[in-house]
Each structure stands twice: as structure tokens, then as C-alpha cells.
Design a protein around this motif. Sequence first.
Motif, PDB file in Angstrom:
ATOM      1  N   ARG A  64       0.834  -1.205   0.000  1.00 24.81           N
ATOM      2  CA  ARG A  64       0.000   0.000   0.000  1.00 24.81           C
ATOM      3  C   ARG A  64       0.867   1.252   0.000  1.00 24.81           C
ATOM      4  N   LEU A  65       1.892   1.277   0.850  1.00 19.96           N
ATOM      5  CA  LEU A  65       2.781   2.438   0.891  1.00 19.96           C
ATOM      6  C   LEU A  65       3.451   2.649  -0.464  1.00 19.96           C
ATOM      7  N   ALA A  67       2.173   1.724  -3.385  1.00 19.14           N
ATOM      8  CA  ALA A  67       1.151   2.186  -4.326  1.00 19.14           C
ATOM      9  C   ALA A  67       0.841   3.662  -4.145  1.00 19.14           C
ATOM     10  N   GLU A  68       1.024   4.146  -2.922  1.00 19.72           N
ATOM     11  CA  GLU A  68       0.790   5.558  -2.634  1.00 19.72           C
ATOM     12  C   GLU A  68       2.068   6.381  -2.699  1.00 19.72           C
ATOM     13  N   GLY A  69       3.172   5.702  -3.009  1.00 14.97           N
ATOM     14  CA  GLY A  69       4.460   6.381  -3.038  1.00 14.97           C
ATOM     15  C   GLY A  69       5.324   5.930  -4.197  1.00 14.97           C
ATOM     16  N   GLU A 325      -3.132   7.146   9.907  1.00 16.95           N
ATOM     17  CA  GLU A 325      -4.206   7.627   9.043  1.00 16.95           C
ATOM     18  C   GLU A 325      -5.397   8.103   9.871  1.00 16.95           C
ATOM     19  N   ASP A 331      -0.734  11.620   6.050  1.00 17.14           N
ATOM     20  CA  ASP A 331      -0.462  12.471   4.894  1.00 17.14           C
ATOM     21  C   ASP A 331       0.466  13.626   5.225  1.00 17.14           C
ATOM     22  N   ARG A 416       7.156   6.852   0.707  1.00 15.54           N
ATOM     23  CA  ARG A 416       5.843   7.493   0.594  1.00 15.54           C
ATOM     24  C   ARG A 416       5.968   8.931   1.064  1.00 15.54           C
ATOM     25  N   ARG A 419       1.438  14.000   1.565  1.00 17.41           N
ATOM     26  CA  ARG A 419       0.500  14.216   0.478  1.00 17.41           C
ATOM     27  C   ARG A 419       0.758  15.518  -0.275  1.00 17.41           C
ATOM     28  N   ALA A 423       1.495  13.458  -4.136  1.00 18.43           N
ATOM     29  CA  ALA A 423       0.290  12.731  -4.518  1.00 18.43           C
ATOM     30  C   ALA A 423       0.300  12.334  -5.986  1.00 18.43           C
ATOM     31  N   ALA A 426       2.231   8.876  -7.039  1.00 15.39           N
ATOM     32  CA  ALA A 426       1.846   7.612  -6.427  1.00 15.39           C
ATOM     33  C   ALA A 426       2.019   6.433  -7.381  1.00 15.39           C
ATOM     34  N   GLY A 427       2.660   5.372  -6.850  1.00 17.03           N
ATOM     35  CA  GLY A 427       2.841   4.143  -7.608  1.00 17.03           C
ATOM     36  C   GLY A 427       4.007   4.148  -8.561  1.00 17.03           C
TER      37      GLY A 427
END
Length: 757
Positions: A64-65, A67-69, A325, A331, A416, A419, A423, A426-427
Motif C-alpha cells: 500500500r505504501l 502504491a501511494e508512493g 491515518e 499524509d 511514501r 500528500r 500525490a 503515487a505508484g
Amino acid sequence: MTAGANPGASFSGTIGDTVADSEPWWPTEPRPAGPNLLVVLLDDVGFADFGCYGSSIATPTIDRLAAEGLRYTGFHTTAMCSTTRAALLTGRNHHDVGMGCLANFDSGFPGYRGKIDPQAATLAEILGPAGYGCYLVGKWHATRLTETGPAGPFDGWPLGRGFDRFYGFLDAETDQYSPELVRDNTHIEAPGDHASGYHLTEDLIDQALGFLKGHSATRPDRPWFCMVNPGACHAPHQAPRALIDDYEGLLTNGWDVERSRRLARQIELGIVPAGTVLPPRNPGVGAWADHTPDEQRLFTRLAAAYAAMLDHFDRHLGRLIDWLEASGQLDDTLVLVLSDNGASQEGGPLGFINAMGPFNLVAEPLESKLARLDDIGGPDTHTNFPLGWAMAANTPLKRYKQNTHGGGIRDPLVLRLPRAHGADQAGGLRHPFCHVSDLAPTVLDLLGLPVPDDMTGTSFAPSVADPEVDTGKRTQYFEMFGHRGIWHDGWKAVAWHQPGTAFDDDAWELYHLDIDVNEVVDLAAAQPDRLADLQQRWWAEARANKVLPLDDRFGERFAENAERHTGDRTRYVFWAGMGHLPSDVAPDLRSRSYRITAEVTIPADGAEGVLVAHGDATSGYSLFVRDGRLVHDLNIGGNHQLVTSDRPIPVGRTCTLGFEMRRSPGDGPFPTGVGTVLIDGEPAGSMTTDRIFWLMISWSGLDVGLDRGTTVADYDGSGRHLGPFAFTGDLVKVEVDLALDQEVDHDGAGAAELSRE
């Protein structure tokens, strides 16, 4: 009244005779506007072990980290744990700050002090004065192990290097069910054990949450820096049995199939370029199909324990990320997840269920391992997987931890961004060459703080926004135990070194790393001039970074360090209530004669319990009172040799209770001896043994008056090694006297020590 003079630079107001003619002043405290920083540093996790780097191991939190980073594919470390930690914290090469090898010894040369140079500021020492709260949970292993006792010195412990709070362990490894724990500067007992459902990973995340929740409650206007350094996935590989069962079914096809699957997934994900091929199996690794069904069963179970340990950590990391979170902080936090080096080769070709036996010349044949399949990953095991699985963990790279080929130094890095900064990234994937010494300047750049002039790492922060940017990194050397390497402008020269051979005889290889990410096509013969240039550059970097003198000695360095630390000391006095002693500051009973004497008072109605114990269920010794008699358990790799007194202990008075080992010279390879229990100095029962401590006592330390954790002996006969079995009489002190007849195989001892790294 006349106002007084300014009393000093530390006070900028004025002081008169009364408050009416005085001016108060308060210093301005730094209040950085930058984000929080969370660094998650895993241990001995290979390049391909995260799901987002191609693995079949479930790591949804890390994925997840990612995918968001961002995921970095060209990130490199130093091939060992102490050294990577030193470089990460200081933003400088590890030799340059005195951590050329391990925190286990000081070799007497500037680059090999086993302790981070006090003149090299750590990230905590930079961020703390800038207004950050600084917290560390988990592994430290960045100061000399001979300085980890209850008297310190503490200048090399986390609180001595800028952290406000610490909860974890100081050594290279610890048992996950009975860890050697330190809170701040004090050794403490673990708050649970295997029987109560305790596991260190869960405890560490609990403590991290506690630190950060406390920070949020009292300093919500200040950012924080938190390092989470789990034991996962350093041996011993220990995890809940149900998870191990799950992975056993997933890995039954073996390392060859798993390696191919991971490479295919890496190509699909873009971690490595299309067309990347697997190099031949590492030396000493055979085809999975060539192993017997029984060997395959064993190897699969050992690999399942490793996989379960990583999965287990990821689940608990998820609790921390979920809280960040929920509290609105995720973020506003820069998160890094990485490993300190490649997967470990210390499991050897066949793996271990309890490595402590072989370290003391007690064989662990296949039959005995098969009989303990269900124990793997449990509280009385010290498991490590075989080389083939370490090779698969490092897919598609060559060799392992300790080595300067890709398998030792190329590692995953997930980043990551807060935000507000990332943002739109990401990924994404980032492919520039970067090194762990580059992390500190990169982090400071991303936090908006100045980078100190003495940090020699190169910030790769510009690559966050621009995947094609030239970060300015041109050269990076590597060295570990004589293995050498250098990267320069996309090319790498590397030499694997056989200890004990001349460095000039090492065969150097040459790779165009930009197009040959896993060092498959050796161009040394085709481009000798380029190779010669890189070799010269290596020597220049070595001279500039305190790498020299090259030293490939194992046993000698450990032996010299131990001798320097203990000197002529042959007597130890431990007063009751002294606290815990790590192994490296406990008496060295290996392969020698010694005597243990406890001064006690036994009440009229009797007493029971431990007088002194060193070790845990995998290996160690314990002197204790049970059923009115004196008992000594010599536990060599899980093989218990007990001697019980032939008469009851006197009650209602003060007496001495002891144990004496007389080492027999012998002509064979095994040290033998005669062990005798003593009551008031007189023999009260003896045994003859062909197994005394040879290379190791234990990685767990020593206690007086109790046996903490997963105990050396099975005191209640339940088979669960429950403690602490505290002594119920009056224990005054325990004395240990060592004879001068010690004969240690220093090379073997060095190899055993190295396996704990």
C-alpha cells in the motif's frame, strides 16, 4: 533601583533588584514546519521479498505504501546490519564513521571502531535540536557489544546518539519470544512469553504507537522522527504457527520455481527490465529437484517460517499505519521502508532448526530435524533457512548478505511522500543508483532542513519529482570482510574474496550495471582498461574513507576484542538484584575449567529456584534448586546434561552452592569435561561429558536469582521452558572463577559470531 547587567549569553533579559525593574526573557524554541519522518528498517530481507518487488509473500501494508508512493530499484546498502545503520543515520560512508565492519569488535583502526564516531552527527542529533521528537523501537546494533551492559557506557546507545526514547535490543538479533530488551538505558524483562501469546514484533509496534500517541498528546505542534527496526527477518525465524502452516503450502515447489516466478513478476512490475535473465545458481546451491523429498519438506518448512515472519511484521506495521491515518498524520509523514542488506547466507546449505547445537559441535542430522518440523518457528528453536531460499529472496541478484555482489547490497526502498509533496507520483518507479549513505541528505532535503556540510552522501530528492533527473551521484565504493566493489557512472567492478587468501589474487569482475542490473555479463576480459580504472578508483575511495587496512580475519578479530575487553580478569562477582547481563559482558565459559559459587541462606522450610542462568532453551546453563536438591543443567544446543546433588541441601542456615567444570585436554575435536555440583565446597554429585561449550554459550544473556524468557532448563517438567523460577531463599551473591586453560577455535567462534549478524 538600577537594572543589573545581562548575566550571560544564555539569558537575554535584564535582572534588577525587583521585578519592576527587570525584563524577563524566554528562549525561542525551534518549531519546524516540516512533516514527520517514519523509517522502517527491516533486517536481512532480500530484494525480491516485498510483494511490490515480486514476492509471493503477503506484504499488503508495504505494498500500500508503495502504491501511494515510490519504489526505488537501484537502492544499495553496505551488505551488513551495523554498517548500514551507521551510514543511514550519519549520511556518510560506514568506514568513515568508524563502523567498517560490525559493532562486535574494535579492530584498533579508525575505520573499524565498532561504534559510530561521536563527531558524526546522527539524524536524531540533527532533528532533535531542530524541534523533532525522536523515537526508536527495535534493533540498534550500532555500538560495541562489550559496552551494552548495565553500566554502559551509554554514549553509543540510542539515547546517547540523539533519540529521546528507545525500546528494543542492542545486539544483532534476539529471540522473538524472550527478547533481551532495553527501555531507554535500562535492561528490562519482556512483558510476556510464548505461553501468553507474546511476540516481539507486536510489542515493538505497541511501543511505537505508545511513543507517538504520547507525543501527539503533549507536543502536537512538533513533528516527530520514529525508527521502527524489527527483528524480522533476521534469524531466528519465529512466527505464529498458523502463518507458517499457510506458507508451507505456498512454497512447496521450491526455490527454483519461486525464483522464476519472482523474476517474471519483477519484469511485469518494471522492477527489472524486460529481458533480464536469472544468473546461474549461487555456488553451493543445487537444483531443488535434486534434493530428497525429506529434505524438501524440511527446507519448505524453514522457508515458511521466514515468509511468515515477514507477513507477521507487515500485519503489525499495518496497525501503525492505520493509526497514523486515523489520527490525520499519515499524509503529513514521510515514510521510508527498506532492508539493511540482502537475505542471509548464514543458514548454510541445509538450514538449521537450532543453530546453537552445530556451533557447539553437536550435529543436527536430517532425522533430528524432521522430528522437529512442527517446532520450527517456535520458542525453543533458532531457525534459519538454507542458501537456496536466500538466493530466491535476492532474486534476480547474485550472492548474499556479507557480499558486495548485488545479492548483498541491492535492496528494496519504498518511499511514501507527504500528500502535499507527492500525490501525483503515487505508484511510480525510480531507477537511479543510490546508496544508504544518501538517505540522510535526501530526507533532510525532503523535510526542508539544511544538510550538514560533513554529510558526504548525495541527496536523490530531485528524483522524486523527476524520474529522469541526474542526481549527481557518480561513485560509490563497497567493502565487507575483504569483498570489494565500486560503482562509477553506471559501471561496477566487484571482487568476491576468499578469507585467508591474498587480496591480490582476487578475481575482479566488470559489469555495465545500467543495462545488466544483476551482473550476468562479465566484461572484465573485454574491457581491461575500464576495469583497471575502476580498481584504481576503488583504492582511492578506500584511502579517503578509512577502509584500509583490508582485513579478512574472522576469529582473530573476535578473539582479540574479547581478550582486550576481559584482560586478565578471571573472577566475576554478581550480587543479587544486579540486573541482566548481555552475553558479551558475561563470563566466557567456553572450552575451559571454571567454578560457580552461590552464597545463600535456605529457610527452615526450604527453598527453590534459579541461582544463576545464562542462555535460553536453545543453549546455555543453569544452576538451580529443585525438590530440595542442587541441580545443574548444561544445555548444549538443546541437549540437556543434568547433574543433581546426591544429598539434600541443608536448611535453616547459610551455605554455599556451586558447580565446577574441569576441562579434560583430550585428543579429539570435542572439548570434554567433568562437571560436579558442590554443597559447602564439597562434591555432591558429578557427571562426565563429551560436550561442553565450544564456540557459543548463548546469544541470550545472564541473570542472577531467576531465568527470564524461554528458560535454559525445563524447571516444571512441562516441556514449555517456563520461568522465571525465581529463587525463594535469600541469595546474597554468585561468584564465577575462570581457569586459564581455555582453548577456543577462534575461526569457528568468529564464524558463529558472524552468523548472529
